[in-house]
Design an enzyme around this catalytic site. Structure first.
Site, PDB file in Angstrom:
ATOM      1  CG  LEU A  36      13.181-126.830 -51.165  1.00  0.00           C
ATOM      2  CD1 LEU A  36      14.287-125.752 -50.099  1.00  0.00           C
ATOM      3  CD2 LEU A  36      11.886-126.628 -51.445  1.00  0.00           C
TER       4      LEU A  36
ATOM      5  CG  ASP B 293      -0.523-125.094 -35.205  1.00  0.00           C
ATOM      6  OD1 ASP B 293      -1.760-126.346 -35.229  1.00  0.00           O
ATOM      7  OD2 ASP B 293      -0.523-125.684 -34.206  1.00  0.00           O
TER       8      ASP B 293
ATOM      9  CG  HIS C  72      -6.433-130.726 -42.652  1.00  0.00           C
ATOM     10  ND1 HIS C  72      -5.428-129.664 -41.788  1.00  0.00           N
ATOM     11  CD2 HIS C  72      -6.802-130.880 -41.855  1.00  0.00           C
ATOM     12  CE1 HIS C  72      -5.842-130.113 -40.406  1.00  0.00           C
ATOM     13  NE2 HIS C  72      -6.735-130.758 -40.457  1.00  0.00           N
TER      14      HIS C  72
HETATM   15  C1  FPP Z   1      -2.448-128.736 -37.789  1.00  0.00           C
HETATM   16  O1  FPP Z   1      -3.176-127.788 -37.921  1.00  0.00           O
HETATM   17  C2  FPP Z   1      -2.639-129.083 -39.079  1.00  0.00           C
HETATM   18  C3  FPP Z   1      -2.042-130.897 -39.556  1.00  0.00           C
HETATM   19  C4  FPP Z   1      -1.686-130.994 -37.730  1.00  0.00           C
HETATM   20  C5  FPP Z   1      -2.257-130.960 -40.845  1.00  0.00           C
HETATM   21  C6  FPP Z   1      -0.896-130.315 -41.695  1.00  0.00           C
HETATM   22  C7  FPP Z   1      -0.957-130.922 -43.164  1.00  0.00           C
HETATM   23  C8  FPP Z   1      -1.778-130.036 -44.130  1.00  0.00           C
HETATM   24  C9  FPP Z   1      -1.060-128.695 -44.560  1.00  0.00           C
HETATM   25  C10 FPP Z   1      -1.024-130.703 -45.519  1.00  0.00           C
HETATM   26  C11 FPP Z   1      -0.170-131.932 -45.656  1.00  0.00           C
HETATM   27  C12 FPP Z   1      -0.350-131.968 -46.463  1.00  0.00           C
HETATM   28  C13 FPP Z   1       0.218-132.690 -47.831  1.00  0.00           C
HETATM   29  C14 FPP Z   1       1.097-132.411 -49.491  1.00  0.00           C
HETATM   30  C15 FPP Z   1       2.180-133.028 -47.668  1.00  0.00           C
HETATM   31  P1  FPP Z   1      -4.274-128.375 -37.046  1.00  0.00           P
HETATM   32  O2  FPP Z   1      -5.654-129.133 -37.128  1.00  0.00           O
HETATM   33  O3  FPP Z   1      -4.038-128.442 -35.351  1.00  0.00           O
HETATM   34  O4  FPP Z   1      -5.375-126.779 -36.221  1.00  0.00           O
HETATM   35  P2  FPP Z   1      -5.879-126.107 -34.965  1.00  0.00           P
HETATM   36  O5  FPP Z   1      -4.499-126.354 -34.251  1.00  0.00           O
HETATM   37  O6  FPP Z   1      -6.364-125.033 -35.457  1.00  0.00           O
HETATM   38  O7  FPP Z   1      -6.996-127.543 -34.239  1.00  0.00           O
END
Ligand code: FPP
Length: 256
Positions: free
Chosen positions: A147, A36, A53
């Site tokens: 893993l 997050d 992201h």
């Molecule tokens: C939460 O942060 C994050 C997500 C909803 C997406 C997580 C995805 C990735 C890190 C990339 C995925 C890629 C692969 C290769 C699997 P947020 O956007 O909710 O952050 P915020 O709470 O600060 O708005």
């Protein structure tokens, strides 16, 4: 002597944790992470949310490498929830492109590291190009024995439980399952994590302290570990600190 070492490590800064601080005999088999804070990380830097992201993908690479080195069996990452479709269209589109980008770019390293990729969720609802990329990665890495990098995409735990319940009812109606045979183990076997042990440790970054519809059944006895750090800044050393902290906890499973 051990107590002294523990106190010394308690005083250690997060950035000073190292692989040698980890007891190899007490490493969790399964670690789950709610990644997050990507959006806030980007915002803080005056960048568009999607830049967060993209930076988050680099963290995935680092943490998977560390988990593999620690001989953790399964690392489950919450990459896209069934609720994330509500985000702006451009962000959803971007998030659906990242897995294929990551899996294509990093395939050589995943193979070299002997990492097996799995995808968990209601994958048939993913865009075709995303589904194709993750299925190909699963196929290419299926014989790897290191893993298991288990990526939760279009995953929601209530949905998973609903699906499992319907499947069990159907199996009863078809005579494949008897009501008497339903116990906790049987329910686990109908979940998307049926191949894995329950996570011993859940990590959530960015200061939020919620489960957010992630692995509700499987987290029943997991240790929870939170950090204020946003996912793109989550480092191998902080991951080692989480594992170290986990190793200092006494897990009682409801007993004394
Ligand atoms: C939460 O942060 C994050 C997500 C909803 C997406 C997580 C995805 C990735 C890190 C990339 C995925 C890629 C692969 C290769 C699997 P947020 O956007 O909710 O952050 P915020 O709470 O600060 O708005």
């Amino acid at each position: 002597m051990l107590k002294g070492l523990f106190r010394k490590n308690q005083e250690k800064k997060e950035s000073q944790f190292d692989f040698k601080d980890i007891d190899p005999m007490n490493v969790p088999k399964h670690v789950a992470i709610i990644m997050d804070g990507n959006g806030r990380w980007a915002q803080k830097k005056g960048l568009p949310r999607v830049a967060g992201h993209r930076a988050g993908v680099k963290t995935i690479k680092n943490i998977a490498r560390a988990a593999n080195q620690l001989n953790i069996q399964v690392l489950t990452l919450y990459a896209f929830s069934t609720e994330n479709w509500k985000r702006p269209e451009n962000e959803v589109k971007f998030l659906m492109e990242l897995p294929q980008e990551f899996l294509i770019k990093e395939m050589d390293e995943l193979m070299e590291q002997n990492i097996q990729v799995r995808v968990m969720g209601f994958v048939v609802e993913l865009p075709e190009h995303t589904l194709k990329a993750v299925k190909e990665a699963e196929e290419l890495t299926k014989n790897n024995t290191g893993l298991i990098l288990n990526i939760a995409m279009n995953y929601g735990s209530r949905n998973e439980l609903l699906h499992a319940t319907n499947q069990m009812i159907q199996d009863i109606l078809d005579g494949k399952l008897s009501q008497e045979a339903i116990d906790e183990k049987k329910i686990s076997s109908y979940l998307l994590t049926s191949d894995f042990p329950d996570p011993e440790l859940l990590i959530r970054t960015s200061g939020e302290q919620r489960i957010s519809n992630f692995l509700l059944w499987q987290l029943a006895y997991s240790e929870l570990w939170f950090t204020q750090v946003y996912w793109p800044d989550f480092s191998q050393t902080l991951f080692l600190k989480a594992i170290y902290d986990y190793q200092q906890r006494t897990r009682r499973f409801g007993g004394l």
